[in-house]
Design an enzyme around this catalytic site. Structure first.
Site, PDB file in Angstrom:
ATOM      1  N   SER A 139       0.937  -1.194   0.099  1.00  0.00           N
ATOM      2  CA  SER A 139      -0.056   0.006  -0.090  1.00  0.00           C
ATOM      3  C   SER A 139       0.936   1.054  -0.067  1.00  0.00           C
ATOM      4  O   SER A 139       2.091   1.182   0.076  1.00  0.00           O
ATOM      5  CB  SER A 139      -0.822   0.104   1.324  1.00  0.00           C
ATOM      6  OG  SER A 139      -1.566   1.364   1.422  1.00  0.00           O
ATOM      7  N   TYR A 153      -2.288  -1.001  10.642  1.00  0.00           N
ATOM      8  CA  TYR A 153      -2.301  -1.342   8.939  1.00  0.00           C
ATOM      9  C   TYR A 153      -1.091  -0.718   8.600  1.00  0.00           C
ATOM     10  O   TYR A 153      -0.215  -1.346   7.761  1.00  0.00           O
ATOM     11  CB  TYR A 153      -3.596  -0.690   8.301  1.00  0.00           C
ATOM     12  CG  TYR A 153      -3.571  -0.811   6.965  1.00  0.00           C
ATOM     13  CD1 TYR A 153      -3.862  -2.031   6.277  1.00  0.00           C
ATOM     14  CD2 TYR A 153      -3.397   0.272   6.146  1.00  0.00           C
ATOM     15  CE1 TYR A 153      -3.915  -2.235   4.825  1.00  0.00           C
ATOM     16  CE2 TYR A 153      -3.401   0.231   4.679  1.00  0.00           C
ATOM     17  CZ  TYR A 153      -3.853  -1.014   4.198  1.00  0.00           C
ATOM     18  OH  TYR A 153      -4.004  -1.096   2.945  1.00  0.00           O
TER      19      TYR A 153
HETATM   20  N1  LIG Z   1      -8.534  -0.970  -2.118  1.00  0.00           N
HETATM   21  C1  LIG Z   1      -7.530  -0.108  -1.610  1.00  0.00           C
HETATM   22  O1  LIG Z   1      -7.942   1.120  -1.713  1.00  0.00           O
HETATM   23  C2  LIG Z   1      -6.182  -0.479  -1.186  1.00  0.00           C
HETATM   24  C3  LIG Z   1      -5.229   0.240  -1.213  1.00  0.00           C
HETATM   25  C4  LIG Z   1      -3.793  -0.107  -0.826  1.00  0.00           C
HETATM   26  C5  LIG Z   1      -3.749  -1.396  -0.466  1.00  0.00           C
HETATM   27  N2  LIG Z   1      -4.725  -2.233  -0.226  1.00  0.00           N
HETATM   28  C6  LIG Z   1      -4.445  -3.557  -0.214  1.00  0.00           C
HETATM   29  O2  LIG Z   1      -4.748  -4.393  -1.440  1.00  0.00           O
HETATM   30  C7  LIG Z   1      -5.248  -5.570  -0.752  1.00  0.00           C
HETATM   31  C8  LIG Z   1      -6.471  -6.078  -1.447  1.00  0.00           C
HETATM   32  O3  LIG Z   1      -7.425  -4.858  -1.075  1.00  0.00           O
HETATM   33  P1  LIG Z   1      -8.978  -4.855  -1.388  1.00  0.00           P
HETATM   34  O4  LIG Z   1      -9.005  -3.282  -1.258  1.00  0.00           O
HETATM   35  O5  LIG Z   1      -8.771  -5.289  -2.873  1.00  0.00           O
HETATM   36  O6  LIG Z   1      -9.900  -5.933  -0.594  1.00  0.00           O
HETATM   37  P2  LIG Z   1      -9.803  -5.958   1.163  1.00  0.00           P
HETATM   38  O7  LIG Z   1      -9.052  -5.181   1.778  1.00  0.00           O
HETATM   39  O8  LIG Z   1     -11.365  -5.770   1.521  1.00  0.00           O
HETATM   40  O9  LIG Z   1      -9.537  -7.647   1.505  1.00  0.00           O
HETATM   41  C9  LIG Z   1      -8.540  -8.104   0.739  1.00  0.00           C
HETATM   42  C10 LIG Z   1      -9.066  -9.621   0.781  1.00  0.00           C
HETATM   43  O10 LIG Z   1      -8.449 -10.178   1.894  1.00  0.00           O
HETATM   44  C11 LIG Z   1      -9.520 -11.183   2.448  1.00  0.00           C
HETATM   45  N3  LIG Z   1      -9.118 -11.547   3.554  1.00  0.00           N
HETATM   46  C12 LIG Z   1      -9.405 -10.798   4.973  1.00  0.00           C
HETATM   47  N4  LIG Z   1      -9.149 -11.375   5.925  1.00  0.00           N
HETATM   48  C13 LIG Z   1      -8.889 -12.525   5.598  1.00  0.00           C
HETATM   49  C14 LIG Z   1      -8.418 -13.847   6.230  1.00  0.00           C
HETATM   50  N5  LIG Z   1      -8.519 -13.747   7.697  1.00  0.00           N
HETATM   51  N6  LIG Z   1      -8.284 -14.996   5.588  1.00  0.00           N
HETATM   52  C15 LIG Z   1      -8.190 -15.090   4.131  1.00  0.00           C
HETATM   53  N7  LIG Z   1      -8.536 -13.977   3.366  1.00  0.00           N
HETATM   54  C16 LIG Z   1      -8.887 -12.744   4.079  1.00  0.00           C
HETATM   55  C17 LIG Z   1     -10.774 -10.361   2.117  1.00  0.00           C
HETATM   56  O11 LIG Z   1     -12.030 -11.260   2.302  1.00  0.00           O
HETATM   57  C18 LIG Z   1     -10.597  -9.712   0.951  1.00  0.00           C
HETATM   58  O12 LIG Z   1     -10.985 -10.905  -0.245  1.00  0.00           O
HETATM   59  C19 LIG Z   1      -5.334  -5.887   0.527  1.00  0.00           C
HETATM   60  O13 LIG Z   1      -3.840  -6.042   1.299  1.00  0.00           O
HETATM   61  C20 LIG Z   1      -5.399  -4.105   1.051  1.00  0.00           C
HETATM   62  O14 LIG Z   1      -4.593  -3.655   2.300  1.00  0.00           O
HETATM   63  C21 LIG Z   1      -6.019  -2.012  -1.112  1.00  0.00           C
END
Ligand SMILES: NC(=O)c1ccc[n+]([C@@H]2O[C@H](COP(=O)([O-])OP(=O)(O)OC[C@H]3O[C@@H](n4cnc5c(N)ncnc54)[C@H](O)[C@@H]3O)[C@@H](O)[C@H]2O)c1
Length: 248
Positions: A139, A153
């Site tokens: 991130s 986070y």
């Molecule tokens: N969306 C954003 O703006 C953004 C920005 C920067 C980084 N990220 C990172 O990108 C990644 C994906 O984010 P996103 O926004 O697509 O979805 P999200 O943050 O909602 O979750 C990512 C996925 O991880 C799964 N997950 C959560 N806890 C879990 C567990 N205990 N066991 C197994 N799976 C689990 C969730 O069900 C989901 O499918 C994450 O690591 C997030 O921190 C997201």
């Protein structure tokens, strides 16, 4: 240019929704055999070539068992591991003194500890196979303070980047490359919709104004960066982080 992942086995954590689902879809479209895991039920409308198992990565043994099951189904090593699962576990910003041990641990567990567990489980077979690629999804919060304000986070994403860099050196002699994609804010799921709504119009405008390209990114754009790192186009790239944030 189209990337070709025919014959490659890809394992993606957090593949049911958001970036993970899009990354899985792009790898499958490029010919890979894709295995995902998630705490959520697999969506009914997955494209062909993708299997998603129900796994709670808070349980480290379950994470390791999932990698072993993927290797057994694929008949060999995971070629490409994408450590994507993570997020803020439904938490919002609050003062440090109000953060409980359980809140802190959960966020560190689903981001940093899950990535560590999956890398540790996948590395031995990758070494025996003579190579592989690992991509961590971190991130902007791996490089600076987080927009979410969630301390765990920000700390966990910084640590995931440290893990990425350290493993690049440890696993490099085995032909295994380890890199990280650092997305900017993307509206991918109900949690990010809530985050976006909570900003309100003025902060939303400021956020977009602060991006060089003057717009938010898409899950497709994040996934393309993951496929780049996993592909032969990045054959001499390891230990790197690519910010995919429209320019900050
Ligand atoms: N969306 C954003 O703006 C953004 C920005 C920067 C980084 N990220 C990172 O990108 C990644 C994906 O984010 P996103 O926004 O697509 O979805 P999200 O943050 O909602 O979750 C990512 C996925 O991880 C799964 N997950 C959560 N806890 C879990 C567990 N205990 N066991 C197994 N799976 C689990 C969730 O069900 C989901 O499918 C994450 O690591 C997030 O921190 C997201």
């Amino acid at each position: 240019m189209t990337l070709d992942f025919q014959g490659r086995t890809v394992a993606i954590s957090g593949a049911a929704i958001g970036f993970g689902r899009t990354i899985a879809t792009q790898f499958a479209a490029a010919g890979a055999r894709v295995f995902g895991c998630d705490i959520l039920d697999p969506p009914a409308d997955l494209p062909p070539g993708i299997e998603i198992a129900r796994v709670d990565l808070l349980d480290r043994a379950a994470g390791a068992a999932w990698i072993a099951a993927v290797e057994a189904r694929a008949g060999g090593a995971v070629d490409i591991l994408v450590c994507n699962a993570g997020g803020v576990a439904g938490q919002a910003s609050k003062p440090l003194e109000e953060v409980s041990d359980a809140d802190w641990d959960r966020v560190v567990d689903i981001n940093l500890n899950a990535a560590f567990t999956l890398c540790r489980a996948a590395a031995p077979a990758m070494k025996r196979a003579g190579g592989g690629a690992i991509v961590t999804v971190t991130s902007g919060a791996a490089l600076q303070a987080s927009l979410t304000g969630v301390q765990a986070y920000c700390a966990a994403k910084h640590a995931m980047l440290g893990l990425t860099r350290q493993l690049a050196h440890e696993l490099g002699p085995h032909g295994i490359r380890v890199n990280s994609v650092a997305p900017g804010f993307v509206r991918t799921n109900p949690a990010t919709e809530r985050q976006w709504a909570a900003y309100g119009p003025e902060r939303q405008r400021q956020l977009v104004e602060g991006i060089a390209l003057k717009r938010l990114g898409t899950a497709d754009e994040i996934a393309k960066a993951v496929l780049f790192f996993a592909s032969d186009l990045a054959s001499f790239v390891t230990g790197q982080v690519l910010s995919v944030d429209g320019g900050k």
